[in-house]
Design a protein around this motif. Structure first.
Motif, short mmCIF file in Angstrom:
data_model
loop_
_atom_site.label_atom_id
_atom_site.label_comp_id
_atom_site.label_asym_id
_atom_site.label_seq_id
_atom_site.Cartn_x
_atom_site.Cartn_y
_atom_site.Cartn_z
N ASP A 1 0.84 -1.19 0.00
CA ASP A 1 0.00 0.00 0.00
C ASP A 1 0.88 1.25 0.00
N VAL A 2 1.45 1.56 -1.17
CA VAL A 2 2.37 2.68 -1.35
C VAL A 2 1.95 3.41 -2.63
N VAL A 3 2.10 4.72 -2.68
CA VAL A 3 1.86 5.48 -3.91
C VAL A 3 3.13 5.39 -4.76
N PHE A 4 3.01 4.87 -5.98
CA PHE A 4 4.15 4.68 -6.85
C PHE A 4 4.13 5.67 -8.01
N THR A 5 5.32 6.07 -8.44
CA THR A 5 5.47 6.92 -9.62
C THR A 5 5.98 6.12 -10.81
N ASP B 1 8.62 4.93 -5.05
CA ASP B 1 7.63 5.77 -4.38
C ASP B 1 7.87 7.24 -4.76
N GLU B 2 7.08 8.13 -4.21
CA GLU B 2 7.15 9.55 -4.57
C GLU B 2 8.49 10.19 -4.23
N ASP B 3 9.23 9.62 -3.30
CA ASP B 3 10.55 10.15 -2.93
C ASP B 3 11.67 9.54 -3.76
N GLY B 4 11.39 8.46 -4.49
CA GLY B 4 12.41 7.78 -5.29
C GLY B 4 12.96 6.53 -4.64
N ALA B 5 12.42 6.13 -3.49
CA ALA B 5 12.85 4.89 -2.85
C ALA B 5 12.24 3.70 -3.58
N ALA B 6 13.03 2.64 -3.73
CA ALA B 6 12.56 1.43 -4.40
C ALA B 6 11.89 0.50 -3.40
N HIS B 7 10.79 -0.11 -3.85
CA HIS B 7 10.08 -1.13 -3.08
C HIS B 7 9.87 -2.30 -4.03
N CYS B 8 10.17 -3.50 -3.58
CA CYS B 8 9.96 -4.69 -4.40
C CYS B 8 9.17 -5.72 -3.62
N TRP B 9 8.40 -6.53 -4.34
CA TRP B 9 7.60 -7.57 -3.71
C TRP B 9 7.57 -8.78 -4.62
N GLY B 10 7.23 -9.90 -4.02
CA GLY B 10 7.25 -11.17 -4.75
C GLY B 10 8.35 -12.06 -4.22
N ASN B 11 8.99 -12.81 -5.08
CA ASN B 11 10.00 -13.77 -4.69
C ASN B 11 11.26 -13.07 -4.19
N ASP C 1 14.91 -7.21 -2.68
CA ASP C 1 15.65 -6.56 -1.61
C ASP C 1 16.49 -5.39 -2.15
N PRO C 2 15.83 -4.29 -2.57
CA PRO C 2 16.60 -3.15 -3.08
C PRO C 2 17.36 -2.46 -1.96
N PRO C 3 18.39 -1.69 -2.30
CA PRO C 3 19.12 -0.97 -1.26
C PRO C 3 18.23 0.05 -0.56
N ASP C 4 18.36 0.13 0.76
CA ASP C 4 17.51 1.02 1.56
C ASP C 4 17.92 2.48 1.48
N ASP C 5 19.19 2.74 1.27
CA ASP C 5 19.70 4.10 1.39
C ASP C 5 19.96 4.78 0.06
N VAL C 6 19.28 4.33 -1.00
CA VAL C 6 19.49 4.88 -2.34
C VAL C 6 18.15 5.36 -2.90
N LEU C 7 18.15 6.53 -3.52
CA LEU C 7 16.97 7.03 -4.22
C LEU C 7 17.21 6.91 -5.72
N PHE C 8 16.14 6.63 -6.46
CA PHE C 8 16.24 6.36 -7.89
C PHE C 8 15.34 7.29 -8.70
N THR C 9 15.70 7.46 -9.97
CA THR C 9 14.85 8.20 -10.90
C THR C 9 14.13 7.27 -11.86
#
Length: 87
Positions: free
Chosen positions: A14-18, A31-41, A48-56
Motif C-alpha cells: 500500500d504505497v503510492v508509486f510513480t 515511491d514519490e521520494d524515489g525509494a525502491a520497493h519490491c515484492w514477490g520472490n 531486496d533493493p538498497p535502503d539508502d538509495v533514491l532512484f529516478t
C-alpha cells in the motif's frame, strides 16, 4: 496488478508509486521520494533493493532489478548476478 501471483508479485504494498517494473518472479516500484520497493520472490535478493538509495527510474529482469540512482545517474542493481556499477 493482475496475472500469476504465485510469489506475491501481483500483490503490491500500500504505497503510492510513480513508476513500476515487473520481472518474472517479482515486481518493483518507486515511491514519490524515489525509494525502491519490491515484492514477490526474495530468491537471490530479487525483492531486496538498497535502503539508502533514491532512484529516478527502475527496471526488473528475470532474476535481478536495476535502478538509475538519483543525482549522479549511476546504475545500481540487486538480485542474482547483479553488481553495483559504482564509478
Amino acid at each position: 496488478c493482475w496475472g500469476d501471483n504465485e510469489n506475491g508479485q501481483a500483490t503490491p504494498p500500500d504505497v503510492v508509486f510513480t513508476a513500476i517494473a515487473a520481472g518474472y518472479y517479482h515486481t518493483c516500484g518507486l515511491d514519490e521520494d524515489g525509494a525502491a520497493h519490491c515484492w514477490g520472490n526474495y530468491y537471490h535478493g530479487l525483492s531486496d533493493p538498497p535502503d539508502d538509495v533514491l532512484f529516478t527510474d527502475i527496471a526488473a529482469g528475470h532474476y535481478h532489478s536495476c535502478g538509475i540512482r538519483a543525482g549522479d545517474r549511476i546504475v545500481v542493481c540487486w538480485g542474482a548476478f547483479a553488481r553495483n556499477l559504482w564509478q
